[in-house]
Design a protein around this motif. Structure first.
Motif, mmCIF file in Angstrom:
data_model
loop_
_atom_site.group_PDB
_atom_site.id
_atom_site.type_symbol
_atom_site.label_atom_id
_atom_site.label_comp_id
_atom_site.label_asym_id
_atom_site.label_seq_id
_atom_site.Cartn_x
_atom_site.Cartn_y
_atom_site.Cartn_z
ATOM 1 N N GLY A 66 -12.161 -3.913 5.009
ATOM 2 C CA GLY A 66 -12.519 -5.049 4.177
ATOM 3 C C GLY A 66 -11.512 -5.307 3.067
ATOM 4 O O GLY A 66 -11.394 -6.430 2.563
ATOM 5 N N ASP A 67 -10.791 -4.271 2.701
ATOM 6 C CA ASP A 67 -9.812 -4.416 1.619
ATOM 7 C C ASP A 67 -8.431 -4.782 2.149
ATOM 8 O O ASP A 67 -7.485 -4.923 1.374
ATOM 9 C CB ASP A 67 -9.702 -3.113 0.820
ATOM 10 N N MET A 68 -8.316 -4.962 3.477
ATOM 11 C CA MET A 68 -6.994 -5.198 4.064
ATOM 12 C C MET A 68 -6.263 -6.419 3.505
ATOM 13 O O MET A 68 -5.049 -6.367 3.311
ATOM 14 C CB MET A 68 -7.096 -5.299 5.590
ATOM 15 N N PRO A 69 -6.978 -7.569 3.238
ATOM 16 C CA PRO A 69 -6.237 -8.709 2.687
ATOM 17 C C PRO A 69 -5.497 -8.353 1.402
ATOM 18 O O PRO A 69 -4.343 -8.760 1.211
ATOM 19 C CB PRO A 69 -7.322 -9.754 2.440
ATOM 20 N N VAL A 70 -6.138 -7.551 0.538
ATOM 21 C CA VAL A 70 -5.473 -7.141 -0.702
ATOM 22 C C VAL A 70 -4.251 -6.277 -0.379
ATOM 23 O O VAL A 70 -3.176 -6.435 -0.968
ATOM 24 C CB VAL A 70 -6.442 -6.362 -1.613
ATOM 25 N N VAL A 71 -4.434 -5.367 0.601
ATOM 26 C CA VAL A 71 -3.320 -4.492 0.977
ATOM 27 C C VAL A 71 -2.161 -5.315 1.532
ATOM 28 O O VAL A 71 -0.989 -5.071 1.219
ATOM 29 C CB VAL A 71 -3.788 -3.454 2.016
ATOM 30 N N ILE A 72 -2.493 -6.312 2.373
ATOM 31 C CA ILE A 72 -1.430 -7.147 2.944
ATOM 32 C C ILE A 72 -0.702 -7.889 1.833
ATOM 33 O O ILE A 72 0.529 -8.012 1.835
ATOM 34 C CB ILE A 72 -2.012 -8.116 3.990
ATOM 35 N N SER A 73 -1.457 -8.362 0.840
ATOM 36 C CA SER A 73 -0.823 -9.050 -0.283
ATOM 37 C C SER A 73 0.117 -8.114 -1.033
ATOM 38 O O SER A 73 1.232 -8.484 -1.404
ATOM 39 C CB SER A 73 -1.896 -9.603 -1.213
ATOM 40 N N LEU A 74 -0.330 -6.863 -1.221
ATOM 41 C CA LEU A 74 0.523 -5.888 -1.915
ATOM 42 C C LEU A 74 1.775 -5.583 -1.085
ATOM 43 O O LEU A 74 2.893 -5.527 -1.607
ATOM 44 C CB LEU A 74 -0.270 -4.604 -2.179
ATOM 45 N N LEU A 75 1.570 -5.422 0.244
ATOM 46 C CA LEU A 75 2.718 -5.137 1.109
ATOM 47 C C LEU A 75 3.664 -6.329 1.151
ATOM 48 O O LEU A 75 4.871 -6.171 1.332
ATOM 49 C CB LEU A 75 2.238 -4.779 2.521
ATOM 50 N N ASN A 76 3.106 -7.535 0.996
ATOM 51 C CA ASN A 76 3.937 -8.732 0.928
ATOM 52 C C ASN A 76 4.843 -8.660 -0.296
ATOM 53 O O ASN A 76 6.038 -8.949 -0.223
ATOM 54 C CB ASN A 76 3.030 -9.962 0.863
ATOM 55 N N SER A 77 4.261 -8.211 -1.399
ATOM 56 C CA SER A 77 5.064 -8.021 -2.601
ATOM 57 C C SER A 77 6.166 -6.984 -2.344
ATOM 58 O O SER A 77 7.321 -7.166 -2.725
ATOM 59 C CB SER A 77 4.152 -7.590 -3.744
ATOM 60 N N PHE A 78 5.790 -5.895 -1.647
ATOM 61 C CA PHE A 78 6.775 -4.861 -1.297
ATOM 62 C C PHE A 78 7.910 -5.452 -0.467
ATOM 63 O O PHE A 78 9.076 -5.116 -0.672
ATOM 64 C CB PHE A 78 6.122 -3.739 -0.469
ATOM 65 N N SER A 79 7.558 -6.303 0.502
ATOM 66 C CA SER A 79 8.604 -6.813 1.387
ATOM 67 C C SER A 79 9.572 -7.676 0.596
ATOM 68 O O SER A 79 10.762 -7.760 0.916
ATOM 69 C CB SER A 79 8.016 -7.573 2.575
ATOM 70 N N GLY A 80 9.064 -8.335 -0.475
ATOM 71 C CA GLY A 80 9.973 -9.059 -1.360
ATOM 72 C C GLY A 80 10.927 -8.102 -2.045
ATOM 73 O O GLY A 80 12.151 -8.339 -2.086
ATOM 74 N N LEU A 81 10.382 -6.991 -2.549
ATOM 75 C CA LEU A 81 11.243 -6.007 -3.219
ATOM 76 C C LEU A 81 12.245 -5.414 -2.241
ATOM 77 O O LEU A 81 13.402 -5.164 -2.605
ATOM 78 C CB LEU A 81 10.378 -4.899 -3.830
ATOM 79 N N ALA A 82 11.806 -5.202 -0.984
ATOM 80 C CA ALA A 82 12.732 -4.684 0.025
ATOM 81 C C ALA A 82 13.878 -5.662 0.244
ATOM 82 O O ALA A 82 15.045 -5.269 0.349
ATOM 83 C CB ALA A 82 11.998 -4.418 1.337
ATOM 84 N N ALA A 83 13.546 -6.955 0.286
ATOM 85 C CA ALA A 83 14.588 -7.971 0.466
ATOM 86 C C ALA A 83 15.540 -7.961 -0.728
ATOM 87 O O ALA A 83 16.758 -8.083 -0.568
ATOM 88 C CB ALA A 83 13.967 -9.355 0.649
ATOM 89 N N ALA A 84 14.982 -7.791 -1.942
ATOM 90 C CA ALA A 84 15.843 -7.730 -3.128
ATOM 91 C C ALA A 84 16.757 -6.514 -3.056
ATOM 92 O O ALA A 84 17.956 -6.598 -3.379
ATOM 93 C CB ALA A 84 14.994 -7.686 -4.397
ATOM 94 N N ALA A 85 16.205 -5.373 -2.588
ATOM 95 C CA ALA A 85 17.037 -4.173 -2.438
ATOM 96 C C ALA A 85 18.146 -4.426 -1.419
ATOM 97 O O ALA A 85 19.300 -4.034 -1.626
ATOM 98 C CB ALA A 85 16.175 -2.984 -2.012
ATOM 99 N N ALA A 86 17.800 -5.119 -0.322
ATOM 100 C CA ALA A 86 18.824 -5.475 0.666
ATOM 101 C C ALA A 86 19.885 -6.355 0.003
ATOM 102 O O ALA A 86 21.076 -6.262 0.325
ATOM 103 C CB ALA A 86 18.198 -6.196 1.860
ATOM 104 N N GLY A 87 19.454 -7.202 -0.944
ATOM 105 C CA GLY A 87 20.396 -8.047 -1.681
ATOM 106 C C GLY A 87 21.376 -7.225 -2.491
ATOM 107 O O GLY A 87 22.558 -7.559 -2.571
ATOM 108 N N PHE A 88 20.890 -6.113 -3.071
ATOM 109 C CA PHE A 88 21.793 -5.232 -3.807
ATOM 110 C C PHE A 88 22.738 -4.511 -2.849
ATOM 111 O O PHE A 88 23.877 -4.223 -3.197
ATOM 112 C CB PHE A 88 21.002 -4.214 -4.635
#
Lengths: 97, 281
Positions: free
Chosen positions: B211-233
């Motif tokens: 039931g909490d998965m939507p929140v987790v997906i939202s958090l992981l979405n934030s992570f994937s943004g940070l991963a992309a930023a790290a790839a940018g570095f």
């Protein structure tokens, strides 16, 4: 190199603050579409993949880069289309109501 | 004249970044949401076209093929999915984005390894962060997808000594990273770090209820943004850093808003399974 790194850190921090500020009161019905839309934007990793697979140096890095291009592109195209489908549904509901 | 193309690419990036900010802003309000999505998509198109014009990109025929294959898969997937399956679809797509970011770091590591070039400290740290965040996003999102899709049981999965196990994984990552910072050219240790990151993603999501998965997906979405930023570095690309940071930050805010709407704190969503284990035991 250090100068470039510091400039990049500035860009990162300022863009983060922009990201914090750009999202304020979002109605609950828009939570999933907003998540989906920003998920499509995170497919920006495709740029890194293009750069990584662009050089004709080592075969394996080019292949890994190309796999990354495909995966990120599924994320981008799928993400924007899925978001549009969700938002389309809301519109129909509003008309009925 | 030789400066013309790089300048043009950077200016196009500036336009694309502005469109992303506008698009995110518009996505937050019902009247403009659909338009905001299109605005962001236009920004993405500009960013991709500009990157293809980069003179370091020699392999563009192959890349075009990759772009087309990915787009086709994306189109088919987006139209075949049922409206009720949307949250897990977003989770799945998010996982692919995380995987792409992590692969960029692996590809870059392999290229530097093959060249025998010295790996600068900042690039090294960026690569490690990229692998960690991207790897966790990848496997974590797939577990979230499996839970929502009913492939996996939606109830929290816990086992004895789970937290010590997780902590030792984290310790292994830190130890491996420290080793790589001193000896950057060690392929086995690098692959070990990739494996640890992938397992961490699984361990992060399995104790969280369906039931909490939507929140987790939202958090992981934030992570994937940070991963992309790290790839940018890693590849030193401002567009990646800006878009990644935007998604990372706005994703965190959205995650918090979603938690508040459920009247819960993010901490209780992420760690409630451990709380009940402690309470019952």
């Amino acid at each position: 190199m250090t100068e470039a790194l510091i400039a990049a850190l500035f860009v990162f921090v300022l863009a983060s603050f922009t990201g914090f500020e750009v999202i304020n009161k979002v109605p609950p019905t828009l939570h999933t579409p907003l998540m989906s839309g920003s998920n499509a934007i995170s497919g920006i990793a495709v740029l890194g993949a293009i750069v990584a697979s662009g050089a004709r140096e080592t075969n394996l890095s080019v292949i890994l880069g190309l796999i990354a291009v495909i995966l990120a592109m599924v994320n981008v195209v799928g993400g924007f289309l899925v978001t549009d489908r969700m938002l389309q549904m809301f519109k129909k509901k509003e008309i009925k109501a | 004249m030789s400066d013309f193309l790089p300048t043009g690419i950077q200016l196009t990036y500036l336009v694309a970044a502005s469109l992303f900010i506008l698009g995110l802003k518009q996505l937050g309000s019902p009247a403009t949401a659909r338009q905001g999505n299109v605005v962001a998509a236009v920004g993405m198109l500009l960013a991709i076209v500009a990157t293809m014009l980069d003179q370091h990109v020699l392999n563009y025929e192959m890349i075009l093929v990759g772009l087309v294959i990915g787009s086709l898969i994306g189109i088919v997937a987006a139209y075949k999915v049922q409206m009720t399956d949307m949250p897990q679809m977003v989770g799945l797509l998010n996982g692919l984005g995380g995987a792409a970011s992590a692969l960029v770091a692996v590809a870059e590591f392999w290229r530097l390894l093959g060249n025998g070039e010295a790996i600068p400290l900042d690039a090294n740290i960026s690569m490690l962060l990229d692998v960690l965040i991207g790897g966790v996003t990848f496997t974590g999102s797939f577990i979230a997808f499996a839970k929502l899709q009913g492939i996996m049981s939606g109830s929290p999965i816990t086992f004895p000594l789970q937290q010590p196990f997780n902590l030792s994984l984290l310790a292994a990552f830190i130890a491996g990273s420290a080793y790589l910072i001193i000896n950057p050219h060690s392929l086995p240790v690098f692959l070990g770090i990739v494996a640890v990151s992938l397992v961490l993603g699984v361990m992060f999501v399995i104790p969280i209820g369906g039931g909490d998965m939507p929140v987790v997906i939202s958090l992981l979405n934030s992570f994937s943004g940070l991963a992309a930023a790290a790839a940018g570095f890693v590849v030193m690309n401002n567009m990646l850093i800006i878009a990644g940071a935007l998604v990372g930050a706005s994703g965190i805010i959205l995650t918090e808003i979603m938690c508040k709407a459920m009247n819960r704190s993010l901490f209780s969503v992420l760690f409630s399974a451990f709380g009940t284990v402690a309470a019952s035991g």
